[in-house]
Structure formats: C-alpha cells, structure tokens
Motif scaffolding. Structure first.
Motif, PDB file in Angstrom:
ATOM      1  N   SER A 156      61.310  34.901  38.767  1.00  0.00           N
ATOM      2  CA  SER A 156      60.995  36.299  38.502  1.00  0.00           C
ATOM      3  C   SER A 156      59.765  36.681  39.302  1.00  0.00           C
ATOM      4  CB  SER A 156      60.762  36.528  36.997  1.00  0.00           C
ATOM      5  OG  SER A 156      60.230  37.808  36.759  1.00  0.00           O
ATOM      6  N   SER A 157      59.722  37.930  39.742  1.00  0.00           N
ATOM      7  CA  SER A 157      58.541  38.404  40.467  1.00  0.00           C
ATOM      8  C   SER A 157      57.301  38.334  39.587  1.00  0.00           C
ATOM      9  CB  SER A 157      58.769  39.840  40.935  1.00  0.00           C
ATOM     10  OG  SER A 157      59.041  40.701  39.842  1.00  0.00           O
ATOM     11  N   THR A 158      57.476  38.459  38.280  1.00  0.00           N
ATOM     12  CA  THR A 158      56.357  38.386  37.342  1.00  0.00           C
ATOM     13  C   THR A 158      55.628  37.053  37.468  1.00  0.00           C
ATOM     14  OG1 THR A 158      57.629  39.770  35.825  1.00  0.00           O
ATOM     15  CG2 THR A 158      55.734  38.607  34.911  1.00  0.00           C
ATOM     16  N   ASN A 159      56.377  35.977  37.605  1.00  0.00           N
ATOM     17  CA  ASN A 159      55.777  34.650  37.697  1.00  0.00           C
ATOM     18  C   ASN A 159      54.867  34.534  38.914  1.00  0.00           C
ATOM     19  OD1 ASN A 159      57.724  34.453  35.716  1.00  0.00           O
ATOM     20  ND2 ASN A 159      59.019  33.036  36.819  1.00  0.00           N
ATOM     21  N   LEU A 160      55.323  35.060  40.038  1.00  0.00           N
ATOM     22  CA  LEU A 160      54.529  35.005  41.265  1.00  0.00           C
ATOM     23  C   LEU A 160      53.253  35.829  41.133  1.00  0.00           C
ATOM     24  CD1 LEU A 160      57.427  35.372  43.856  1.00  0.00           C
ATOM     25  CD2 LEU A 160      56.003  33.347  43.521  1.00  0.00           C
ATOM     26  N   LEU A 161      53.362  36.977  40.500  1.00  0.00           N
ATOM     27  CA  LEU A 161      52.192  37.844  40.347  1.00  0.00           C
ATOM     28  C   LEU A 161      51.130  37.195  39.467  1.00  0.00           C
ATOM     29  CD1 LEU A 161      54.082  41.230  39.875  1.00  0.00           C
ATOM     30  CD2 LEU A 161      52.768  40.522  41.873  1.00  0.00           C
ATOM     31  N   VAL A 162      51.559  36.600  38.355  1.00  0.00           N
ATOM     32  CA  VAL A 162      50.604  35.948  37.453  1.00  0.00           C
ATOM     33  C   VAL A 162      49.968  34.748  38.145  1.00  0.00           C
ATOM     34  CG1 VAL A 162      50.372  34.718  35.268  1.00  0.00           C
ATOM     35  CG2 VAL A 162      51.797  36.755  35.392  1.00  0.00           C
ATOM     36  N   ASN A 163      50.749  33.991  38.894  1.00  0.00           N
ATOM     37  CA  ASN A 163      50.196  32.847  39.625  1.00  0.00           C
ATOM     38  C   ASN A 163      49.160  33.301  40.650  1.00  0.00           C
ATOM     39  OD1 ASN A 163      50.139  30.014  40.378  1.00  0.00           O
ATOM     40  ND2 ASN A 163      51.227  30.628  42.236  1.00  0.00           N
ATOM     41  N   ASP A 164      49.389  34.457  41.240  1.00  0.00           N
ATOM     42  CA  ASP A 164      48.424  34.983  42.206  1.00  0.00           C
ATOM     43  C   ASP A 164      47.086  35.283  41.526  1.00  0.00           C
ATOM     44  OD1 ASP A 164      48.350  36.195  45.131  1.00  0.00           O
ATOM     45  OD2 ASP A 164      47.284  37.601  43.837  1.00  0.00           O
ATOM     46  N   VAL A 165      47.136  35.874  40.335  1.00  0.00           N
ATOM     47  CA  VAL A 165      45.909  36.143  39.583  1.00  0.00           C
ATOM     48  C   VAL A 165      45.225  34.833  39.207  1.00  0.00           C
ATOM     49  CG1 VAL A 165      44.956  37.153  37.462  1.00  0.00           C
ATOM     50  CG2 VAL A 165      46.795  38.325  38.690  1.00  0.00           C
ATOM     51  N   LEU A 166      46.012  33.835  38.803  1.00  0.00           N
ATOM     52  CA  LEU A 166      45.470  32.528  38.436  1.00  0.00           C
ATOM     53  C   LEU A 166      44.746  31.885  39.616  1.00  0.00           C
ATOM     54  CD1 LEU A 166      45.307  30.161  36.351  1.00  0.00           C
ATOM     55  CD2 LEU A 166      47.488  29.359  37.294  1.00  0.00           C
ATOM     56  N   GLN A 167      45.356  31.925  40.796  1.00  0.00           N
ATOM     57  CA  GLN A 167      44.738  31.323  41.979  1.00  0.00           C
ATOM     58  C   GLN A 167      43.470  32.069  42.395  1.00  0.00           C
ATOM     59  OE1 GLN A 167      48.193  31.565  44.580  1.00  0.00           O
ATOM     60  NE2 GLN A 167      48.473  29.352  44.500  1.00  0.00           N
ATOM     61  N   ARG A 168      43.494  33.385  42.234  1.00  0.00           N
ATOM     62  CA  ARG A 168      42.353  34.189  42.649  1.00  0.00           C
ATOM     63  C   ARG A 168      41.172  34.028  41.705  1.00  0.00           C
ATOM     64  NH1 ARG A 168      41.932  39.273  41.024  1.00  0.00           N
ATOM     65  NH2 ARG A 168      44.177  39.452  40.725  1.00  0.00           N
ATOM     66  N   THR A 169      41.448  33.764  40.423  1.00  0.00           N
ATOM     67  CA  THR A 169      40.403  33.737  39.408  1.00  0.00           C
ATOM     68  C   THR A 169      39.898  32.332  39.118  1.00  0.00           C
ATOM     69  OG1 THR A 169      41.544  35.635  38.415  1.00  0.00           O
ATOM     70  CG2 THR A 169      39.807  34.617  37.107  1.00  0.00           C
ATOM     71  N   THR A 170      40.760  31.339  39.265  1.00  0.00           N
ATOM     72  CA  THR A 170      40.387  29.966  38.909  1.00  0.00           C
ATOM     73  C   THR A 170      40.726  29.024  40.063  1.00  0.00           C
ATOM     74  OG1 THR A 170      42.531  29.348  37.971  1.00  0.00           O
ATOM     75  CG2 THR A 170      40.990  30.522  36.513  1.00  0.00           C
ATOM     76  N   ASP A 171      40.530  27.742  39.815  1.00  0.00           N
ATOM     77  CA  ASP A 171      40.892  26.713  40.800  1.00  0.00           C
ATOM     78  C   ASP A 171      42.279  26.141  40.544  1.00  0.00           C
ATOM     79  OD1 ASP A 171      38.421  26.948  42.058  1.00  0.00           O
ATOM     80  OD2 ASP A 171      37.482  25.505  40.691  1.00  0.00           O
ATOM     81  N   PHE A 172      43.008  26.746  39.604  1.00  0.00           N
ATOM     82  CA  PHE A 172      44.323  26.234  39.231  1.00  0.00           C
ATOM     83  C   PHE A 172      45.419  27.065  39.909  1.00  0.00           C
ATOM     84  CE2 PHE A 172      41.482  25.237  35.720  1.00  0.00           C
ATOM     85  CZ  PHE A 172      41.768  23.905  35.472  1.00  0.00           C
ATOM     86  N   SER A 173      46.622  26.510  39.930  1.00  0.00           N
ATOM     87  CA  SER A 173      47.802  27.258  40.388  1.00  0.00           C
ATOM     88  C   SER A 173      49.043  26.608  39.785  1.00  0.00           C
ATOM     89  CB  SER A 173      47.900  27.272  41.916  1.00  0.00           C
ATOM     90  OG  SER A 173      48.154  25.971  42.410  1.00  0.00           O
TER      91      SER A 173
END
Length: 601
Positions: A160-177
């Motif tokens: 889902s496109s939702t999954n990619l968007l949330v992962n992008d926020v995760l990578q931008r905000t933290t050191d996780f992905s």
C-alpha cells in the motif's frame, strides 16, 4: 500551534464535505501553510521554510508510489495477466466455487506486491463473469474483492502507498526504517482474521441485488467478422466438438471458406492453414479474442499494408477498437470493404460488420455496405481518430477503447518481477527499483508516454504533498508532541497495550473520513512522539499507524478501490458501513489483544 490545528481541522472538514475537489483543497492547504509560515518570529520548535513545506513532493515514498502506478499500468496495458485469467475461466466449468476461492486468493497475493487499484480493475470483470456463471449477484463479490486487496496491502512495504509514506516519516525522524517484510507476520495474521470475517459474514451482511445490466457482455449486438487461419495460428489443427469449435469462446462460426469450397454448420472439418472462418460475435467477444493470445493480435497487425515499415517509428502507439456508422449518402454504400480500399485509405482494419435487419452468412469482404451499417474498426489510435474527418463514416468516439498489446506481456511480467525482487531483497531502494521498472516499461514499449502519464494520479500526488506539509507543520509547532502528550496522559496509566490500542482506534476511525494516506501522514509524527515519551519501540508505533490507516472499510470514500466496486456491485453508501464497520471493530480488538505478541510490549 493553535493556528496550525485550525488549518488542519478546516482541511479535514473540506476533505470530508467534498464541496471542493481534492486537488483544490490540497493546493489550498499548501498555499495557506506557505503564507502562514512566512510570518516572521513564529517561535517554532523546528525550523520550517518553503523548501521543507514543499519537500513532500520530492519525498522518496511519493516517487516510489508514482513509479509503481506506472509499472502497474504496464501490466494492465499489455494484458500480462490475461494468461492466468483465461486459465481461471476454463476452471469455472469444472468447479466454479473452488475457482472463486482461488480467484480471491490470487487477488490477495497480487495485491501484496502491487498497487491495489489496477488489481481491482483487472479482477472486477472476472468476478462479474463468475457471478453470472454461479447464478449469484455481483454484489456478493465486489466488496469482498476490495476489502481483501486492502488487507493484502498490510503485509508488505509496497502493498500500500500508506506503508511507504509512513516508512518515509520513520526514516526522516529516526534512525530506523522498515524492511520489505517487516510487517509480514502481523499483517498476515490481521489479514487472515479479516478474511475469515469476510467469508463468514458476506452471506448475511451483503445485499443480493440484481445486476442492472443483466450481463450485457454477450447479449449485445452481433457482428459478422472473419478470421483467417495463418500457418502458425492457434486454430490450426483444431477439430469441432459436436459440430462446434469450442476453442472460440462466445464466437459462433457460421461458415468456413476453404479455397473454392464452403462449409456450413454443423461442422466436421479440422481447421487448416488458409481457412477463412465467417463468425458472428459481439464486440466484447472479438476484443477478448484479440487479447487472448499474441498470435491473434500479431496476425491482425501483420496484414499486408497495415503494419508496414512506416509504422516502425510508431511502435508505441496504442491499439484501439471502435465503431463507425456508414453515413447516409456515403460513397461506400453498395460496395464491399475490398472495393472501397478501406484499409489503404484509412490505415484501419474492419473487424466486423453489424446489420440489424438480418443475419448474413457470407464472407465479410463480400458484404455490400448499406447506410446505417456499423463497422467495428481496429487500428492504431492516431488512425482511428483520423476517421473523425472521414465524410463517409460517422465515428462513434465514445465507443473507442484501447486493446492490451499482449505481444509485450512477457516483457511486462519480467519487468514487474524484477522490480519487486530488487526491492524485496534489498538490492536497490524501493524508489530506485520502482523508477527503474517504470522507465523499463516505457523503453520496451509496454507503455507509451501518454499511457504512463495517465497512470499518474494527480489527486494522490497533491493529497500526499499536502498531507506531508500538514504533518511537518504539526511537528514544527509542537502540535504533534502536544497531541502525543494528551494521548499518553489519558491512556498511559492503563499500560502500553491500552495506549497502542487507543491510537489504533483513533486512526482507524479517521481513515474512513479522510484519505488513508493523509491520516497516516498526520499520525506518524504523533506516534513517534508517543514512542519518544514512553520508550515504546518506534517500529511498533509506526506499524500501529500502518495497520490502522489501512482499515478503510466503513465508507466508499475511504479508499479508491471501494469507489471502484460501488458501481459494479450496485452498493449504497450504507452497505459499506454495515459490512465494513464490524470488520474495523474485529481488527481493532484483534490488534489490541495481539499487540504484546507482535511487539513484545
């Protein structure tokens, strides 16, 4: 912060009301935020300028989503799934109900690895035909198709496109992905629970409505057409069964011309190279025939004078099928197709002739045209559109539809699987893999530029860009942290499990009111703020947002596949609430109970 809350609230309200289009509201949100944050001395928690507010349009996740839409369109345009579809249709004759289950499993499996929308588009006609075969209303199958594809989207990073968007926020905000399969196990568990509910509840909660169209697919107007059997044609060596050629589905053979001899039904002749079959079939049956095997389409395109050397530069043109009426006073009246030189004049091929007054049993090329005859024409898009300027025929422009160019179907499948493999095994980032796949689709001729651009949904593009901007605004003003503190203060005394459960429910309810992508982008920074305050694993928090944001079952506007099946299933708005709301409740309870197992809380 208060001003940002007001802007976000007004945006949500306008998205829900749909007084203005999604595009207008999204652009309005971005302009408002740009103007607001240009005010000096706002005392922001984080710096936020125009480049940050517009960064959503360059986000790797958005690029990956758009590129995957192009890859999916390549599969659709080349009919890459026609082979499996034909296999399914053959299996219907032996065990329809078992085949129905296999179809749903197939739709679920494909949706795990590509955008849901083209999957639903491809499976809608299959299920409509199957519903007719098992004598059941399509309303029993369309909503389960949409819901299963949404559930499948929970299981992989690109589901889902939702999954990619949330992962992008995760990578931008933290050191996780998130990796490609981080969410696979909990996603499959929730999808399995949801699928069980659909199987058990569908017979009781879904309406049984009669089809408005009464299956017009094979009861429409009949065309007289002819099929020439070439040396490598799939019909060579085919023998009749009980006097009929069963390999030609929904096509009635009315005469076989073999040299100077003519054969009438019932037939006893094994087909040979050089035979000309005079057939009667609907437009859809002829279209399906051309889409069934590359040899049928290749045989049409290789007819002398149609696909000659001058076409080499236009190999990426769309192949279309349309209808044209012989105009009163036309110079074609009283002459046959060969005498007119129709192919030479128009560069289009006449597939069939339809005449309401009587059924003609003769070679199509021998039929003398009359005013009002309908020609089924086939050719490249540019040439068919050129018939608008032909005074002898009236082009029925609304009837023009593209045919999948299945000569490229194997290439499209290879590109699709390579794109998925490169991302799944971590060889390339998902955005790089998706862009490479999209470019390969265009370079190999599976898509032309116009078709690729048409696959790019501007509504999704602007909505995601606006949602990114709103999420960044909430972060920069401290709004996300404020909401997180409120959620933590309210539910933390009851433990982490209750806290995560509350966040899941809030997101799941909101995702049915506004877009799941917008909801996910708004709540991802909030969830990460909760993680920072409580020490809960940030992966657990973003997966909570992903699973909840994908619970878009209660309204048709919650997700685009719901809107797609609303017409074919003849659903009302309330049908989604009756069947979808219990599913959201079941998934919420299941996630709440299983979250300690999923995330080791």
């Amino acid at each position: 912060m208060i001003a940002t809350f007001v802007i976000v609230s007004i945006a949500v309200f306008l998205y829900v009301r749909e007084t203005y289009s999604i595009e207008v509201v999204s652009v309005g949100v971005i302009v408002t935020l740009l103007l607001f944050f240009s005010i000096p001395n706002l005392n922001l928690v984080l710096p936020l300028g125009n480049s940050e507010l517009l960064s959503g349009f360059a986000a790797p996740a958005l690029i990956a989503i758009m590129a995957l839409l192009v890859v999916g369109q390549g599969l659709f345009q080349t009919g890459a799934l026609e082979g499996p579809i034909n296999t399914i249709n053959k299996a219907l004759t032996t065990d329809p109900r078992k085949t129905l289950l296999i179809v749903f499993i197939g739709a679920f499996s494909v949706s795990m690895f590509m955008n849901n929308t083209p999957v639903v588009v491809m499976f809608i006609p299959i299920l409509a035909a199957m519903a007719s075969r098992v004598k059941t209303s399509t309303s029993r199958y369309m909503m389960p198709l949409s819901f299963l594809c949404i559930l499948a989207g929970m299981t992989t990073l690109i589901g889902s496109s939702t999954n990619l968007l949330v992962n992008d926020v995760l990578q931008r905000t933290t050191d996780f992905s998130l990796s490609f399969f981080t969410q696979l196990v909990p996603g499959l568990v929730l999808a399995g629970i949801g699928a069980l509910y659909i199987i058990l509840a569908a017979p009781f909660l879904l309406p049984e409505r009669k089809n408005m169209e009464n299956e017009l697919t094979d009861t429409g107007r009949q065309y007289i057409a002819q099929i020439q059997v070439t040396p490598e044609h799939p019909l060579v060596g085919v023998s009749p069964v009980a006097g009929l050629y069963t390999k030609l589905k929904n096509v009635t053979v009315r005469m076989i011309q073999r040299g100077e001899q003519s054969y009438l039904p019932p037939f006893d002749e094994t087909l040979q190279a050089g035979d000309v079959l005079i057939v009667a079939a609907t437009r859809q049956s002829l279209s399906k025939l051309l889409s069934s095997q590359p040899e049928y389409l290749r045989g049409m395109l290789n007819i002398t004078g149609f696909d000659d050397g001058e076409r080499e530069t236009d190999s990426q043109e769309s192949i279309v099928i349309s209808e044209a009426v012989i105009a009163p006073g036309s110079r074609m009246i009283g002459r046959n197709i060969e005498q007119i030189g129709f192919r030479r004049q128009t560069k289009c091929l006449v597939l069939g002739i339809q005449r309401r007054s009587r059924m003609i049993r003769t070679r199509m090329l021998d039929i003398r045209l009359e005013a009002g005859d309908v020609l089924l024409v086939f050719g490249y898009d540019k040439d068919v559109r050129g018939l608008r300027n032909n005074r002898d025929v009236l082009l029925l422009d609304w009837s023009r539809t593209e045919l999948p160019d299945i000569r490229k179907s194997i290439t499209a499948r290879c590109i699709f699987f390579a794109t998925i493999a490169l991302a799944a095994f971590g060889i390339l980032p998902i955005e790089t893999s998706a862009l490479t796949g999209a470019l390969a689709m265009i370079l190999t001729g599976c898509l032309n530029i116009r078709q690729a651009i048409r696959a790019l949904d501007m509504r999704i593009f602007l909505l995601i860009g606006a949602a990114f901007a709103m999420g960044l605004a909430l972060e920069a003003t401290g709004g996300a942290n404020f909401i997180a503190q409120g959620v933590v203060a309210t539910f933390m005394p009851y433990g982490n499990q209750i806290l995560i459960s509350a966040i899941f429910l809030i997101v799941a309810l909101l995702t049915n009111v506004i877009s799941n992508s917008a909801t996910a982008l708004l709540f991802s920074p909030i969830a990460l703020s909760v993680s920072a305050q409580t020490g809960i694993d940030p992966i657990a928090m973003v997966l909570t947002v992903i699973f909840a944001a994908n619970c878009c079952f209660a309204t048709p506007i919650a997700y685009q596949t719901n809107l797609l099946v609303m017409g074919p299933g003849h659903y009302k708005f309330s049908d989604f609430a009756r069947f979808g709301a219990p599913l959201i409740l079941i998934l919420w309870i299941s996630f709440s109970l299983l979250s300690p197992v999923f995330f080791e809380l």
